[in-house]
Design an enzyme around this catalytic site. Structure first.
Site, PDB file in Angstrom:
ATOM      1  N   LYS A   1       0.604  -1.060   0.133  1.00 15.31           N
ATOM      2  CA  LYS A   1      -0.362   0.100   0.221  1.00 15.31           C
ATOM      3  C   LYS A   1       1.101   1.298  -0.283  1.00 15.31           C
ATOM      4  O   LYS A   1       1.516   1.507   0.670  1.00 15.31           O
ATOM      5  CB  LYS A   1      -0.821   0.257   1.552  1.00 15.31           C
ATOM      6  CG  LYS A   1      -2.362   0.754   1.270  1.00 15.31           C
ATOM      7  CD  LYS A   1      -2.967   0.498   2.533  1.00 15.31           C
ATOM      8  CE  LYS A   1      -4.560   1.073   2.622  1.00 15.31           C
ATOM      9  NZ  LYS A   1      -4.689   0.996   3.857  1.00 15.31           N
TER      10      LYS A   1
HETATM   11  C1  E4P Z   1      -8.296   1.257   4.256  1.00 19.16           C
HETATM   12  O1  E4P Z   1      -7.614   1.194   3.461  1.00 19.16           O
HETATM   13  C2  E4P Z   1      -8.047   2.437   5.119  1.00 19.16           C
HETATM   14  O2  E4P Z   1      -7.383   2.647   5.272  1.00 19.16           O
HETATM   15  C3  E4P Z   1      -9.433   2.703   6.051  1.00 19.16           C
HETATM   16  O3  E4P Z   1     -10.493   2.222   4.859  1.00 19.16           O
HETATM   17  C4  E4P Z   1      -9.116   4.466   6.337  1.00 19.16           C
HETATM   18  O4  E4P Z   1     -10.478   4.276   7.236  1.00 19.16           O
HETATM   19  P1  E4P Z   1     -10.973   5.291   7.904  1.00 19.16           P
HETATM   20  O5  E4P Z   1     -11.232   6.677   7.113  1.00 19.16           O
HETATM   21  O6  E4P Z   1     -12.229   5.066   8.532  1.00 19.16           O
HETATM   22  O7  E4P Z   1      -9.750   5.320   8.937  1.00 19.16           O
END
Ligand code: E4P
Length: 217
Positions: A83
């Protein structure tokens, strides 16, 4: 629509995975911190439990450093998706890792233009953040719809991974739009089973079963 679970909590992933609800997992530095575990150890455990892609996020900001981190993360298991953030350095890293045959999830996407660049850089997944757009009074679901249109217009193969999902309603809306994947916290996936009329109907059936003295086993 595939379901990824957005957590690094092993027990919660296992519970959903045993039910066949997990097509993959996403983590980020905040979720790793919350788990209290070492990133390499917990990611290895998740990869062994889940068949699908497991996103593990780099923490460097410069392309060369991101690349070194991405290559190390990719060595954990074959189902790692590295990522990277949607910055210019992240896009460079995405292109190099993709050329090496490694899955890449480009995260922190908040615009259609960013999604277009990630697709050009060969991303396996683009992660538009719905909830965080809603938080600033924009419509996160509109972004999912825009990216779907753009990717379909040109046949981009990058998967739309709807992220920052905060409600069961987000899940069904993403499915209607045609997101390829939605990643959600375990409590949101479980909340999809809830309906007030199910609870009401079940209460009535249970009361009648008691009155009728129904016994099955
Ligand atoms: C997923 O890959 C993200 O890291 C995650 O959905 C972020 O979510 P949040 O905005 O609730 O922290």
């Amino acid at each position: 629509m595939k379901f990824f679970v957005d957590t690094a909590e092993i027990d919660q992933i296992k519970e959903l995975n045993d039910l066949g609800m997990v097509d993959g997992v996403t983590t980020n530095p905040s979720l790793i911190m919350k788990s209290g575990r070492d990133i390499l150890e917990v990611t290895k455990e998740i990869c062994a439990m889940v068949d699908g892609p497991v996103s593990a996020e780099v923490v460097a900001l410069e392309a060369d450093d991101m690349l070194a981190e991405g290559r190390k993360l990719a060595k954990i298991a074959d189902n790692i998706a590295v990522k990277v953030p949607l910055t210019w350095a992240g896009l460079k890293t995405c292109k190099t890792l993709t050329d090496d045959g490694i899955m890449v999830n480009v995260t922190l996407c908040f615009s259609a233009n960013q999604a277009l660049l990630a697709a050009k850089a060969g991303a396996t997944f683009i992660s538009p953040f719905i909830g965080r757009l809603d938080d600033i009074n924009m419509d996160g679901l509109d972004l999912i719809e825009d990216i779907r249109t753009i990717y379909d217009n040109y046949g981009f193969e990058t998967n739309i991974l709807a992220a920052s999902i905060r409600s069961a309603n987000h899940m069904s809306e993403c499915a209607k739009i045609g997101a390829d994947v939605a990643t959600a916290p375990p409590n949101v996936i479980k909340a999809m089973a809830n309906h007030v009329l199910t609870d009401k109907g079940l209460d009535a059936f249970m009361a009648d079963a008691k009155k009728a003295g129904i016994k099955i086993v």
